[in-house]
Enzyme design. Sequence first.
Site, PDB file in Angstrom:
ATOM      1  CG  ASP A  57      -0.225  -0.152   2.549  1.00 47.88           C
ATOM      2  OD1 ASP A  57       1.020  -0.186   2.551  1.00 47.88           O
ATOM      3  OD2 ASP A  57      -0.905  -0.258   3.589  1.00 47.88           O
ATOM      4  CG  HIS A  58       3.623   2.365   2.953  1.00 45.03           C
ATOM      5  ND1 HIS A  58       2.612   1.659   3.537  1.00 45.03           N
ATOM      6  CD2 HIS A  58       4.087   3.206   3.916  1.00 45.03           C
ATOM      7  CE1 HIS A  58       2.462   2.054   4.801  1.00 45.03           C
ATOM      8  NE2 HIS A  58       3.343   3.000   5.044  1.00 45.03           N
ATOM      9  CG  ASP A 111       2.192   1.191   9.299  1.00 50.98           C
ATOM     10  OD1 ASP A 111       2.767   1.574   8.263  1.00 50.98           O
ATOM     11  OD2 ASP A 111       1.422   1.918   9.958  1.00 50.98           O
ATOM     12  NE  ARG A 156       2.958   9.306  12.696  1.00 48.71           N
ATOM     13  CZ  ARG A 156       3.299   8.029  12.772  1.00 48.71           C
ATOM     14  NH1 ARG A 156       3.778   7.428  11.698  1.00 48.71           N
ATOM     15  NH2 ARG A 156       3.209   7.371  13.905  1.00 48.71           N
ATOM     16  CB  SER A 213       7.103   6.173  10.176  1.00 48.58           C
ATOM     17  OG  SER A 213       7.491   4.939   9.670  1.00 48.58           O
ATOM     18  NE  ARG A 240       9.746   5.520   7.020  1.00 50.27           N
ATOM     19  CZ  ARG A 240       9.383   6.784   6.797  1.00 50.27           C
ATOM     20  NH1 ARG A 240      10.289   7.718   6.632  1.00 50.27           N
ATOM     21  NH2 ARG A 240       8.120   7.116   6.724  1.00 50.27           N
TER      22      ARG A 240
HETATM   23  S1  SF4 Z   1      -0.214   6.645   8.200  1.00 47.02           S
HETATM   24 FE1  SF4 Z   1       1.079   5.107   7.266  1.00 47.02          FE
HETATM   25  S2  SF4 Z   1      -0.238   3.323   6.924  1.00 47.02           S
HETATM   26 FE2  SF4 Z   1      -1.567   5.090   7.289  1.00 47.02          FE
HETATM   27  S3  SF4 Z   1      -2.050   5.850   5.219  1.00 47.02           S
HETATM   28 FE3  SF4 Z   1      -0.313   7.013   6.005  1.00 47.02          FE
HETATM   29  S4  SF4 Z   1       1.496   5.936   5.221  1.00 47.02           S
HETATM   30 FE4  SF4 Z   1      -0.275   4.537   5.045  1.00 47.02          FE
END
Ligand code: SF4
Length: 647
Positions: A64-65, A119, A379, A538, A540
């Site tokens: 999805d990223h 995640d 975010r 994140s 990450r």
């Molecule tokens: S916060 Fe992370 S998992 Fe959620 S849509 Fe944004 S990038 Fe994707």
Amino acid sequence: MTMNIVEKIIEAHRVSGERIAGKEIGIRIDQTLTQDATGTMAFLQFESMGIDRVRTEVSVSYVDHNTVQVGYENADDHAYLQSAAQKFGVIFSKPGNGICHQLHLERFGKPGKTLLGADSHTPTGGGLGMIAIGAGGIDVAVAMGGGAFNLICPKVYQVWLTGALSAGVSAKDVALKVLEILGTKGNVNVMVEYAGPGVKTLSVPSRATMTNMGAELGVTTSVFPSDDITKQFLEAQGRGGDWTELVADEGATYDRVIAIDLAAVEPMAACPHSPGNIATIASLKGKKVNQVVIGSCTNSSYRDLKTVATMLKGKKVSPDIDFGIAAGSRQVVMMLMKEGLYADLVSAGARILENACGFCIGNHYSPGSRGVSVRTSNRNFEGRSGTGNAEVYLVSPETAVATAVAGAFADPRECAAVAVQEPVAFDIDDSQFLFRETAGVGVPATVIRRGPNIGEAPCGTPVSENLEGVVAIKVGDKITTDHVMPAGQRLKYRSNVPAYSRYVFEGVDPDFATRAAANRDAGKANVIVAGESYGQGSSREHAALCPMYLGVKAVVAKSMERIHNANLVNFGIVPFMFENPADYDNLDTNDALDIKGLATAIAGDGKAILRNLTKNRDIPVKAELSLRAKSILLAGGLMRHVAQQAH
Ligand code: SF4
């Protein structure tokens, strides 16, 4: 013995340690999820463990990223993930199927279960009554192999909800209200449990919006009860059999209780550049806006987008607004299309974006220079949108629509916001989930496809007794993992650590990677000096992995976020805190330093003296480490630790 929901789930899964707040415990993990930005490294690490099949109840690999395929890298990574999923018995969610957290809520989450996700917004699953925790990919790889997840037994805060939300106000506003109360700092090793009569006024997707943004509080996770609303949601997803009731016992106790009257919540926004920088929409009303984007794992459900479509019906967005919408899943898209709601979105002037993370992670749809972007995501760190000097505000879908139509911040209570009912039956089509039997049609089950961008999972080295090094960089407060490892166009290198490492701290100090590599090659250890809340954002793990590759051996900070702290340990980097935060001022980039007796200190109480040779000063530092964290560091990181345990 009375127990709250957190205690019940933890007790049912605890495999080691005592259930005492502040002590390390190990819990069994029922489900895991990975996404493509973290998943490739997690699967490379899983491969190196030599296990032939995952040992969880359910493991899902989502893409999805990085779905924007400019060049071969992302497509190659998708192929690697699909073939690895097939080999190891993991369900593979094809690119275009949707965002991991929305999909997992729809199709796999179960009340009372534990979910570990690579995640940081994995706590979305708390909306279904799960203990859903974000962690580094390597922790998830261990869990996929049947290993326990270790965490600090949390304090539990209860958020007691009364009343009901007013028209035009929604769960995002409550999430922002909780952020206003608790802030983004000081909530480490806490879990939030929602309760009270207001809970039953909130649908599962609304609850999930609130647990999703619990990540911004810095808590380990957030959880709702599993009640009749949960049951109806699961039945509508064709999964009524997955429901179990889950409520706190009468008389259960909490470390802190926060009361919120939903009727008193008003439309809110998180202002640049922090989710904790909260203001009311009333105070922003009339401020000019350039871009509005609706979507992300926080606000992309059927409930959210039907609300948006209904509010937009017969209207046009302001000619000055660039307006984008990304649904959370194919299910949401299909239902909107079948109900004719997609036409209302397009007719109003929306640009329809892919069902993916896309704009949220700065992969595309960046605002213009100095643009004001109003988003429903979670975010708004500086630069995350892909435009360094943009101002990003986080709002509810209702506020986003009102603002898009007005061309400036507008109060949704003044528009005709409607209450959307949850459907009795969602549109179910799992054809884009590839189960083991279908994951690799035409490809032998044991073949893992590796394009040239797929590297190896590097390992750390054991902590040395004496560290001789240099301050490779000194950064300020609130450095996010996005600052350490830029996403956007750089994220396509996530499976190739040597290539990705060239961009460590790119937006903070473009010379860092070259300087750190030169120090490493000259035999000097690199040390990062940081202010408050280092590593927020994140999960990450490349923000630890790539610095490790560049020879970073320690981070010394005023304070550090939970997941990043764990990631540093997992890659053999010592997470030191200043004993006296004022000593931050006694270190500068390029100062020479040493730490004598480092390995002995790690094995002991974690206290050491960092000697600044350039300034001739002794700086006391301390690493708060569990017994397990000590042995991981002394082994040289989690991969080596796992290998040692196996022999
Ligand atoms: S916060 Fe992370 S998992 Fe959620 S849509 Fe944004 S990038 Fe994707």
